[in-house]
Design a protein around this motif. Structure first.
Motif, mmCIF file in Angstrom:
data_model
loop_
_atom_site.group_PDB
_atom_site.id
_atom_site.type_symbol
_atom_site.label_atom_id
_atom_site.label_comp_id
_atom_site.label_asym_id
_atom_site.label_seq_id
_atom_site.Cartn_x
_atom_site.Cartn_y
_atom_site.Cartn_z
ATOM 1 N N ASN A 147 0.638 12.911 2.773
ATOM 2 C CA ASN A 147 -0.714 12.793 2.234
ATOM 3 C C ASN A 147 -1.196 11.354 2.381
ATOM 4 N N TRP A 148 -2.059 11.103 3.356
ATOM 5 C CA TRP A 148 -2.524 9.739 3.630
ATOM 6 C C TRP A 148 -3.319 9.161 2.463
ATOM 7 N N GLU A 149 -3.726 10.002 1.545
ATOM 8 C CA GLU A 149 -4.485 9.544 0.388
ATOM 9 C C GLU A 149 -3.699 8.516 -0.424
ATOM 10 N N VAL A 150 -2.343 8.612 -0.366
ATOM 11 C CA VAL A 150 -1.524 7.672 -1.149
ATOM 12 C C VAL A 150 -1.718 6.233 -0.656
ATOM 13 N N LEU A 151 -2.165 6.068 0.584
ATOM 14 C CA LEU A 151 -2.335 4.722 1.139
ATOM 15 C C LEU A 151 -3.539 3.980 0.546
ATOM 16 N N LYS A 152 -4.342 4.674 -0.251
ATOM 17 C CA LYS A 152 -5.437 3.979 -0.930
ATOM 18 C C LYS A 152 -4.887 2.960 -1.924
ATOM 19 N N ASP A 153 -3.620 3.139 -2.310
ATOM 20 C CA ASP A 153 -2.964 2.221 -3.242
ATOM 21 C C ASP A 153 -2.142 1.150 -2.521
ATOM 22 N N TYR A 154 -2.281 1.075 -1.194
ATOM 23 C CA TYR A 154 -1.526 0.090 -0.427
ATOM 24 C C TYR A 154 -1.875 -1.318 -0.916
ATOM 25 N N PRO A 155 -0.891 -2.069 -1.423
ATOM 26 C CA PRO A 155 -1.198 -3.336 -2.079
ATOM 27 C C PRO A 155 -1.093 -4.574 -1.186
ATOM 28 N N ALA A 156 -0.658 -4.402 0.058
ATOM 29 C CA ALA A 156 -0.342 -5.546 0.914
ATOM 30 C C ALA A 156 -1.411 -5.763 1.984
ATOM 31 N N THR A 157 -1.216 -6.829 2.749
ATOM 32 C CA THR A 157 -2.086 -7.108 3.893
ATOM 33 C C THR A 157 -1.308 -7.009 5.207
ATOM 34 N N LYS A 158 -0.053 -6.583 5.101
ATOM 35 C CA LYS A 158 0.783 -6.416 6.290
ATOM 36 C C LYS A 158 0.228 -5.264 7.136
ATOM 37 N N PRO A 159 -0.004 -5.466 8.437
ATOM 38 C CA PRO A 159 -0.466 -4.361 9.279
ATOM 39 C C PRO A 159 0.588 -3.276 9.383
ATOM 40 N N TYR A 160 0.141 -2.034 9.575
ATOM 41 C CA TYR A 160 1.112 -0.941 9.631
ATOM 42 C C TYR A 160 0.779 0.100 10.699
ATOM 43 N N PHE A 161 1.832 0.829 11.080
ATOM 44 C CA PHE A 161 1.728 1.989 11.966
ATOM 45 C C PHE A 161 1.607 3.230 11.078
ATOM 46 N N LEU A 162 0.754 4.160 11.452
ATOM 47 C CA LEU A 162 0.661 5.438 10.758
ATOM 48 C C LEU A 162 1.378 6.480 11.595
ATOM 49 N N SER A 163 2.403 7.096 11.018
ATOM 50 C CA SER A 163 3.237 8.039 11.749
ATOM 51 C C SER A 163 3.443 9.299 10.899
ATOM 52 N N GLY A 164 4.265 10.194 11.411
ATOM 53 C CA GLY A 164 4.639 11.375 10.653
ATOM 54 C C GLY A 164 3.866 12.630 11.020
ATOM 55 N N GLY A 165 4.326 13.347 12.028
ATOM 56 C CA GLY A 165 3.787 14.664 12.346
ATOM 57 C C GLY A 165 2.340 14.683 12.806
ATOM 58 N N ILE A 166 1.866 13.619 13.397
ATOM 59 C CA ILE A 166 0.483 13.586 13.879
ATOM 60 C C ILE A 166 0.406 14.290 15.230
ATOM 61 N N GLY A 167 -0.402 15.336 15.286
ATOM 62 C CA GLY A 167 -0.546 16.109 16.518
ATOM 63 C C GLY A 167 -1.999 16.233 16.922
ATOM 64 N N PRO A 168 -2.284 16.984 17.980
ATOM 65 C CA PRO A 168 -3.665 17.137 18.463
ATOM 66 C C PRO A 168 -4.612 17.663 17.381
ATOM 67 N N GLU A 169 -4.079 18.523 16.501
ATOM 68 C CA GLU A 169 -4.919 19.136 15.479
ATOM 69 C C GLU A 169 -5.358 18.137 14.408
ATOM 70 N N GLU A 170 -4.662 16.994 14.333
ATOM 71 C CA GLU A 170 -4.983 16.001 13.302
ATOM 72 C C GLU A 170 -6.043 15.001 13.743
ATOM 73 N N LEU A 171 -6.605 15.158 14.940
ATOM 74 C CA LEU A 171 -7.532 14.151 15.448
ATOM 75 C C LEU A 171 -8.702 13.914 14.496
ATOM 76 N N ASP A 172 -9.307 14.972 14.005
ATOM 77 C CA ASP A 172 -10.438 14.806 13.092
ATOM 78 C C ASP A 172 -9.996 14.130 11.804
ATOM 79 N N ASN A 173 -8.822 14.511 11.313
ATOM 80 C CA ASN A 173 -8.307 13.897 10.085
ATOM 81 C C ASN A 173 -8.004 12.415 10.297
ATOM 82 N N VAL A 174 -7.493 12.085 11.489
ATOM 83 C CA VAL A 174 -7.227 10.679 11.807
ATOM 84 C C VAL A 174 -8.535 9.894 11.814
ATOM 85 N N ARG A 175 -9.550 10.452 12.445
ATOM 86 C CA ARG A 175 -10.848 9.780 12.500
ATOM 87 C C ARG A 175 -11.404 9.549 11.098
#
Length: 220
Positions: A147-175
């Motif tokens: 659930n990417w919603e948890v990243l709203k609480d990300y407290p740092a400024t360190k850049p990050y990679f978003l991973s975990g089961g991202i497929g063609p169907e997630e394109l709209d969700n990624v956007r």
């Protein structure tokens, strides 16, 4: 937005994905993985960074594989603690002092709904990126998103990679995610199993379409 294609295994397929020009290409050096890489990585364009994926590996082993494959990134997908990362960073700094290129350290964390972001603080000074993956039984490659919603609480400024089961169907969700404040420090979308015909064999046509659509997002 940059793209990383992980879990590459076959020479011909590596050439196909190279033609798509991702920003990072990942090679798994953890033997229990069905995507374990054996052999020699073909020469890649300078625009594609080669990342070795490791799980609790001895630092000397990582150094050896960096030299063999001329890796530009090290992704740590195990239980590596801040002390381990500090020692690895020091070892890499010695190599860079001798004129070798900078090698990025990417520390992966498995994310569930109850993830404690305070865990990240001790890693701030000893890695270059975080990678957030889905929490599962195996270190990565579990094939479903968190659930990417948890990243709203990300407290740092360190850049990050978003991973975990991202497929063609997630394109709209990624956007949609990339339009939210939670994505401020997201620099790379990391894909693997959901673009596969079999473990380690990527669907180049599907990846090409995904990258084209992703590139329409002008962030970063």
């Amino acid at each position: 937005m940059k793209l990383k294609v992980c879990g590459m295994r076959y020479t011909k397929n590596i050439a196909e994905i190279t033609a798509i020009a991702p920003d990072y290409m990942g090679f798994i050096f953890w033997e229990p993985s069905s995507r374990f890489f054996k052999g020699v990585i073909p020469k890649l364009p300078a625009s594609i960074k080669k990342v070795g994926v490791f799980v609790d590996a001895p630092i000397q082993k990582i150094i050896e594989l960096i030299e063999i494959h001329q890796l530009q990134g090290v992704q740590l997908h195990g239980k590596e603690d801040p002390s381990y990362c500090k020692n690895l960073k020091a070892s890499l700094a010695q190599k860079q002092h001798k004129g070798q290129n900078t090698i990025e350290i990417i520390k992966a964390f498995s994310i569930g709904n109850d993830f404690d972001f305070d865990r990240l603080k001790p890693y701030e000074e000893v890695c270059d990126y975080y990678l957030f993956d889905s929490k599962g039984k195996l270190p990565g490659g579990n094939g479903y998103t968190f659930n990417w919603e948890v990243l709203k609480d990300y407290p740092a400024t360190k850049p990050y990679f978003l991973s975990g089961g991202i497929g063609p169907e997630e394109l709209d969700n990624v956007r949609k995610f990339l339009e939210t404040p939670a994505s401020k420090y997201c620099k790379v979308i990391d894909v693997n199993s959901r673009f596969e015909l079999e473990p380690g064999l990527k669907n180049s046509a599907s990846l090409k379409a995904f990258k084209k659509s992703l590139s329409k997002n002008n962030k970063n």
